[in-house]
Write a protein that holds these residues in place. Sequence first.
Motif, PDB file in Angstrom:
ATOM      1  N   HIS A 148       0.831  -1.127  -0.022  1.00  0.00           N
ATOM      2  CA  HIS A 148      -0.001  -0.099  -0.180  1.00  0.00           C
ATOM      3  C   HIS A 148       0.848   1.269  -0.025  1.00  0.00           C
ATOM      4  O   HIS A 148       2.028   1.237   0.363  1.00  0.00           O
ATOM      5  CB  HIS A 148      -0.816   0.005   1.190  1.00  0.00           C
ATOM      6  CG  HIS A 148      -0.319  -0.032   2.405  1.00  0.00           C
ATOM      7  ND1 HIS A 148      -0.024  -1.340   3.467  1.00  0.00           N
ATOM      8  CD2 HIS A 148       0.078   1.108   3.297  1.00  0.00           C
ATOM      9  CE1 HIS A 148       0.502  -0.706   4.442  1.00  0.00           C
ATOM     10  NE2 HIS A 148       0.687   0.299   4.546  1.00  0.00           N
ATOM     11  N   ARG A 183      -9.234  -0.092  -0.245  1.00  0.00           N
ATOM     12  CA  ARG A 183      -8.504  -1.471  -0.736  1.00  0.00           C
ATOM     13  C   ARG A 183      -9.049  -1.460  -2.209  1.00  0.00           C
ATOM     14  O   ARG A 183     -10.312  -1.224  -2.510  1.00  0.00           O
ATOM     15  CB  ARG A 183      -9.067  -2.582   0.122  1.00  0.00           C
ATOM     16  CG  ARG A 183     -10.546  -3.011  -0.013  1.00  0.00           C
ATOM     17  CD  ARG A 183     -10.521  -4.258   1.007  1.00  0.00           C
ATOM     18  NE  ARG A 183     -11.903  -4.774   0.758  1.00  0.00           N
ATOM     19  CZ  ARG A 183     -13.350  -4.152   1.571  1.00  0.00           C
ATOM     20  NH1 ARG A 183     -12.816  -3.218   2.407  1.00  0.00           N
ATOM     21  NH2 ARG A 183     -14.312  -4.684   1.225  1.00  0.00           N
ATOM     22  N   HIS A 189      -5.939  -2.798   3.152  1.00  0.00           N
ATOM     23  CA  HIS A 189      -5.886  -1.413   2.650  1.00  0.00           C
ATOM     24  C   HIS A 189      -4.720  -1.481   1.573  1.00  0.00           C
ATOM     25  O   HIS A 189      -3.680  -2.080   1.882  1.00  0.00           O
ATOM     26  CB  HIS A 189      -5.725  -0.294   3.519  1.00  0.00           C
ATOM     27  CG  HIS A 189      -4.600  -0.212   4.575  1.00  0.00           C
ATOM     28  ND1 HIS A 189      -4.692  -1.032   5.721  1.00  0.00           N
ATOM     29  CD2 HIS A 189      -3.439   0.433   4.543  1.00  0.00           C
ATOM     30  CE1 HIS A 189      -3.493  -0.979   6.285  1.00  0.00           C
ATOM     31  NE2 HIS A 189      -2.548   0.143   5.649  1.00  0.00           N
ATOM     32  N   ASN A 190      -4.816  -0.695   0.670  1.00  0.00           N
ATOM     33  CA  ASN A 190      -3.921  -0.441  -0.453  1.00  0.00           C
ATOM     34  C   ASN A 190      -3.594   0.980  -0.529  1.00  0.00           C
ATOM     35  O   ASN A 190      -2.624   1.274  -1.181  1.00  0.00           O
ATOM     36  CB  ASN A 190      -4.562  -0.876  -1.872  1.00  0.00           C
ATOM     37  CG  ASN A 190      -4.923  -2.549  -1.930  1.00  0.00           C
ATOM     38  OD1 ASN A 190      -5.868  -2.861  -1.813  1.00  0.00           O
ATOM     39  ND2 ASN A 190      -3.705  -3.318  -1.610  1.00  0.00           N
TER      40      ASN A 190
END
Length: 307
Positions: A148, A183, A189-190
Motif C-alpha cells: 500500500h 482497498r 488497505h492498499n
Amino acid sequence: MSLHRLSSVTIGVPDPAATAPYYTELGLRAQDDGWFATRDGGRQLRIVSAPTRRLVEMRVGVDDGDDLDAAAARLRRMGIAAARGAGPSLTAADPVTGARAVLQVEPRPTPPPTPPAPYNGPGRTERTTGRAPGVMRPDRVRPSKLGHAVLGTPDPRATAAFFGDGLGFKVSDSLGDAGCFLRCTTDHHNILVLKAPVAFLHHTSWQVDDVDDIGRGAMAMLEDHPERHIWGFGRHFIGSNFFWYLKDPAGNFTEYYSDMDCIVDDQLWDPEVFDVNESFFSWGQPPPPSWIAPEDMAALMTGTHTA
C-alpha cells in the motif's frame, strides 16, 4: 470486486540518483527507466524527478474494458476528467493532491504460496528437528509485493471519494475527518488517505514473508545506517499487520510488513471509525512525532524541500 491488484506506484523525489540505491538495499531489483521489481509482483516501483517528494502515480489492475467504462462514468458524474489510453487503460487525477491514478486491464495475479513457518507453542509442537527457519535463512530479504501507499492530503474526504466513489476502491476502516483506509484487493488497505496540510507521500509498504523477515530486513538496512530507523518493531491495530518503518534519503518512509488482515467477503467485514490518536498500534513503542508530522513538513508546505 472489479479492481484486483495494486500494480505499481511512481514516486517523485528531488534526487532520484541519490534515492535509488536505498530501494535496492530494501530488497527490490533495479530495472531500466527508474523501475524496481519485487520478488513476485514484477515492476512495482518507479522513481522519477520531482521538486518535492510526492506520489506521482498509482496503477491498479482491473478485469476488462467494462470496468474502465464504469469508472469513467462514475468520475464523469463527479466532474472529474478521465482519459482512455492504450493497454487498455483509464487515467484520472485526484483534484486535491494531483496524484494520478491509472486503471489498466491485466490478468489477476496468482502469487506462489509461501509455506507456513513451523512454530512451537503451548500444547503445539510443530518444529522438532532443528532451529527455527527464521534464524537460519542466509539470503537478504526480498519483498514479495507492494502492499500500500499512504497519501497525505489537505482534504481526505475528497481524496477518499476520488479513490472510492470514482475509481471503485472499497472502504475498510475510517479515521473520520482524519483519513480513510481503502482497498482495491483483498488486503485490508492498499491506500490510506491521511489528513495533512499539504499533499505528500507519507510511506510505501512492502510485504515480506513473516515477522522474521521484518526483523532481518530492518536490521540489515540499519546496520550501517542507524539514522534510517523511524518506528518499530510493533503491530498495528488497524490492519493487524506487524511493521517496521525506515526512511529513504528523500524523506519518504518505507514499511516492511507481514500478516495483514484480508477481506475476502465484504459481508463478513464491518468497517469501523477509529480515533486517529489511539488506534495506530496494538503494541510496541508509540509512534515518534516525526512519523506523525515528518520533519520536512514545513519545507514541503513552503516548496523548499530538497534532497
